[in-house]
Write an enzyme that holds these catalytic residues in place. Structure first.
Site, PDB file in Angstrom:
ATOM      1  N   CYS A   2       0.875  -1.175   0.000  1.00  0.00           N
ATOM      2  CA  CYS A   2       0.000   0.000   0.000  1.00  0.00           C
ATOM      3  C   CYS A   2       0.910   1.222   0.000  1.00  0.00           C
ATOM      4  CB  CYS A   2      -0.829   0.077   1.275  1.00  0.00           C
ATOM      5  SG  CYS A   2      -1.880  -1.349   1.536  1.00  0.00           S
ATOM      6  N   ARG A  27       1.653   1.524  -5.914  1.00  0.00           N
ATOM      7  CA  ARG A  27       1.794   0.632  -4.759  1.00  0.00           C
ATOM      8  C   ARG A  27       0.480  -0.048  -4.396  1.00  0.00           C
ATOM      9  NH1 ARG A  27       6.335   1.206  -2.045  1.00  0.00           N
ATOM     10  NH2 ARG A  27       5.389   0.249  -0.212  1.00  0.00           N
ATOM     11  N   TRP A  74      -3.842  -1.733  -1.235  1.00  0.00           N
ATOM     12  CA  TRP A  74      -3.743  -2.969  -2.006  1.00  0.00           C
ATOM     13  C   TRP A  74      -4.085  -4.045  -0.995  1.00  0.00           C
ATOM     14  CZ3 TRP A  74      -2.884  -3.982  -7.055  1.00  0.00           C
ATOM     15  CH2 TRP A  74      -2.416  -5.240  -7.428  1.00  0.00           C
ATOM     16  N   ASN A 100       0.777   0.434   5.935  1.00  0.00           N
ATOM     17  CA  ASN A 100       1.275  -0.391   4.833  1.00  0.00           C
ATOM     18  C   ASN A 100       2.019  -1.551   5.462  1.00  0.00           C
ATOM     19  OD1 ASN A 100       2.563  -1.459   2.550  1.00  0.00           O
ATOM     20  ND2 ASN A 100       4.255  -0.017   2.717  1.00  0.00           N
ATOM     21  N   GLY A 101       1.547  -2.783   5.186  1.00  0.00           N
ATOM     22  CA  GLY A 101       2.204  -3.951   5.749  1.00  0.00           C
ATOM     23  C   GLY A 101       1.171  -4.957   6.217  1.00  0.00           C
ATOM     24  N   GLU A 477      10.779 -20.721 -18.643  1.00  0.00           N
ATOM     25  CA  GLU A 477      10.580 -19.322 -18.252  1.00  0.00           C
ATOM     26  C   GLU A 477      11.774 -18.462 -18.691  1.00  0.00           C
ATOM     27  OE1 GLU A 477       8.217 -17.592 -17.536  1.00  0.00           O
ATOM     28  OE2 GLU A 477       8.952 -15.839 -16.491  1.00  0.00           O
ATOM     29  N   LYS A 481      11.425 -15.247 -21.179  1.00  0.00           N
ATOM     30  CA  LYS A 481      11.890 -13.890 -20.845  1.00  0.00           C
ATOM     31  C   LYS A 481      12.771 -13.362 -21.968  1.00  0.00           C
ATOM     32  CE  LYS A 481       9.668 -12.958 -18.382  1.00  0.00           C
ATOM     33  NZ  LYS A 481       8.617 -13.564 -17.678  1.00  0.00           N
ATOM     34  N   GLU A 484      10.670 -12.554 -25.236  1.00  0.00           N
ATOM     35  CA  GLU A 484       9.699 -11.457 -25.233  1.00  0.00           C
ATOM     36  C   GLU A 484      10.329 -10.078 -25.142  1.00  0.00           C
ATOM     37  OE1 GLU A 484       6.872 -11.421 -21.993  1.00  0.00           O
ATOM     38  OE2 GLU A 484       8.326 -12.275 -20.614  1.00  0.00           O
ATOM     39  N   HIS A 500      16.689 -36.062 -28.709  1.00  0.00           N
ATOM     40  CA  HIS A 500      15.579 -36.566 -29.536  1.00  0.00           C
ATOM     41  C   HIS A 500      15.266 -35.598 -30.667  1.00  0.00           C
ATOM     42  CE1 HIS A 500      14.824 -39.959 -26.870  1.00  0.00           C
ATOM     43  NE2 HIS A 500      15.162 -39.117 -25.897  1.00  0.00           N
ATOM     44  N   LYS A 597       0.277  -6.080 -21.089  1.00  0.00           N
ATOM     45  CA  LYS A 597       0.420  -6.590 -19.726  1.00  0.00           C
ATOM     46  C   LYS A 597      -0.686  -7.588 -19.396  1.00  0.00           C
ATOM     47  CE  LYS A 597       2.296  -6.961 -15.732  1.00  0.00           C
ATOM     48  NZ  LYS A 597       3.469  -7.855 -15.747  1.00  0.00           N
TER      49      LYS A 597
END
Ligand code: F6R
Length: 602
Positions: A2, A27, A74, A100-101, A477, A481, A484, A500, A597
């Site tokens: 937050c 945030r 958040w 925040n936390g 992955e 990365k 992209e 193979h 996104k």
């Protein structure tokens, strides 16, 4: 995650606060609230929604006074709605605070406070703090001391902004494992989670450390240790960043900032789920027919999930791309099926369609999501949040490692509930899980070497990423990365597959990235690396065993970690490498061509 902000001075506090909240929106943005004081009376406005909407809807500019605090939320505890929005107040309405936390022991404290007659209005962990200070004030009339007594009873992470209507000269701020920085003005003072919030007003900043609290007045600030009450001397820093640089906290791109945020994000994922995970594990423990559905990076997290469930809970989920599942799986889903959807945005069209299909067929649905209040969270039976905070770079980084963290916690909890794995081993694994933030910091130390390596390999046309077992996902992955953001062709595959077919493509100088943590199949991947080496491939290996070094052109020594946790650590150098290759090749890693996104269309 937050954002908090506070202002005390001669300006209209609400204007400074609303302005600052807009710059802290990265945030969190599910709800907003502001409290100001005018001559000992508190004025609060808050609600669910984005700051730009609420500014008008709640008429925030009407708030009177030159002293106040604000919050952009958040959600962690309690859904994003008007009641759970900050600020929260005590029973008397004299104390208002923003946070925040995460307060880990809030349930325990809440129970005690309710017994003492406190009435709670929200489902948040934050409200407990306001009541706790109120309770301490009953025996300690000095506000500062009462505050300190309350702070010493809290467990967890917290940055707080507090206003007390009876103390007209001050605002109070606290930091413990959540960020807080002061802005030092001329006859005015600011406090915020991050510098951009006040940078248009002052470039003088004081960074507050864990365990410290601040008494802020118009002309002055005092920083003290909240355990001992001792005064702390603080240095004033002059910030030379432009506003744009400050929003990225000095990093040239959001992606890099988000890569470096991973120790914090993973920690939040652990603490944010510790309380709920057993309950969710219990609810899903009876299902044997399990699908994990997702797309892209989240799909790779699903592959890690499969290995975790298999090894620990002895369950074998089918991992499927949501885009395939939605058209192919209908006839095999029924009420005995569990569908786990993984989606950072909670808005990916194919993943939402997969969840809806599962629901239509009577299956149980569990979503692992980053964005609070997103569609996936609204249509699923169960939700686990990854607590990574908003991710702005298009390429997923911190949302991936936090997805893996949540899946690991879920598999451990499931194994414990079903007694499918030795409890001692589960305990050791859990202990290591709590050390992940430290290990991530170690993995980040490869950054300089990776930049040099990226420079050296910038003209290469093809890369191969290989792994075995749980590391297959890391290979996939790493390759994604690279593709992209650097626009270089890369293939991720299980190392056993090499001979193979793909081995035909390995010739002199072709980079082969081997993900090789110690574990069940370490010897096997060593043989696969030898195969690539024999064809004169350029071997880059990531591991913790010296044996690898002998056969590699570049060896990245990784911290020792249980193989099941290795995907969380080993992906980090691959993210950094892809980032540098993108930048060196002149690409904007935050906005790769042709990509969005959140893929909200099929
Ligand atoms: C790659 C990336 C994408 C997403 C995919 C699914 O870096 O970010 O592959 O993982 O589009 O998105 P979510 O997780 O929002 O469903």
């Amino acid at each position: 995650m937050c954002g908090i902000i506070g202002y005390i001075g001669d300006r209209k506090a609400c204007d400074v606060i609303v302005d600052g909240l807009k710059r802290l929106e990265y945030r969190g943005y599910d709800s907003v609230g502001v409290v100001t004081d005018n001559d000992g009376k508190l004025y609060i406005k808050k609600g669910a929604g984005k700051i730009s909407e609420l500014e008008v809807k709640l008429n925030l500019s009407e708030l009177p006074g030159n002293r106040g605090i604000g919050h952009t939320r958040w959600a962690t505890h309690g859904v994003p709605d008007d009641t759970n929005a900050h600020p929260h107040t005590d029973c008397t309405g004299k104390i208002a605070l923003v946070h925040n936390g995460i307060i880990e022991n809030y349930l325990e404290l809440k129970e005690e406070l309710i017994k003492k007659g406190h009435r709670f209005k929200s489902d948040t962990d934050t409200e407990v703090i306001a009541h706790l200070i109120e309770e301490e004030l009953k025996t300690e009339r000095d506000f500062e001391k009462a505050l300190r007594n309350a702070l010493n009873k809290l467990k967890g992470s917290f940055a707080l902004g507090i206003i007390y209507s009876e103390d007209k000269e001050h605002l109070y701020f606290v930091r413990h494992e959540s960020p807080l920085v002061l802005g030092i003005g001329n006859g005015e003072m600011f406090a915020a989670s991050d510098i951009p919030a006040f940078l248009p007003y002052t470039n003088k900043a004081v960074f507050i450390d864990d365990g410290e609290y601040v008494i802020l007045s118009k002309e002055d600030y005092k920083v003290k240790d909240f355990r001992t009450g001792a005064i702390k001397e603080k240095e004033v820093h002059v910030i030379k960043w432009s506003l744009e640089m400050a929003e990225k906290q000095g990093y040239p791109h959001f992606m890099l900032k988000e890569i470096y945020e991973q120790p914090r994000a993973v920690k939040d994922a652990i603490y944010g789920n510790a309380e709920f995970i057993d309950e969710v594990a219990k609810e899903i423990s009876g299902y044997d027919k399990i699908f994990i559905v997702a797309m892209g990076t989240s799909y790779h997290a699903g592959i890690v999930g499969k290995y975790l469930f298999q090894r620990l809970a002895k369950k074998v989920p089918i991992v499927e791309e949501a885009s395939e599942f939605r058209y192919e799986a209908e006839e095999v889903i029924d009420k005995n099926t569990l569908v786990i959807a993984i989606t950072q945005s909670g808005e990916t069209a194919d993943t939402l369609a997969a969840i809806r299909l599962a629901k239509k067929r009577g299956a149980k649905t569990l979503s692992i999501v980053n964005v609070v209040g997103s569609m996936a969270t609204r249509i699923s039976d169960l939700v686990l949040y990854t607590h990574a905070g908003p991710e702005i770079g298009v390429a997923a980084t911190k949302t991936y490692t936090t997805q893996l963290t949540v899946l690991t916690m879920l598999a451990i909890a499931l194994a414990r509930h079903l007694r499918t794995t030795d409890e001692k081993y589960l305990n050791t694994l859990e202990e290591e899980l709590y050390k992940l933030p430290e290990l991530l910091n170690e993995a980040l130390k490869h950054a300089d070497g990776l930049k040099a390596l990226a420079k050296k390999l910038k003209e290469k046309r093809d890369f191969f990423y290989i792994g075995r077992g749980i590391s297959v996902a890391t290979a996939l992955e790493g390759a994604l990365k690279l593709k992209e953001i650097s626009y270089i062709h890369a293939e991720g595959l299980s190392a056993g597959e090499l001979k193979h077919g793909p081995l035909a493509l390995i010739e002199e100088g072709v980079p082969v990235v081997a993900i090789a943590p110690s574990g069940k199949t370490f010897d096997k991947i060593v043989s696969n690396v030898e195969e690539a080496k024999a064809r004169k491939g350029f071997i880059i290996s990531l591991g913790d065993n010296e044996e690898l070094m002998k056969i590699s052109d570049v060896f990245l020594r990784m911290p020792e970690v249980d193989e099941l946790l290795s995907p969380i650590i080993y992906v980090v150098p691959l993210q950094i490498f892809a980032y540098h290759l993108a930048v060196i090749r002149g690409n904007d890693p935050d906005k790769p061509r042709n990509l969005a996104k959140s893929v909200t269309v099929e």
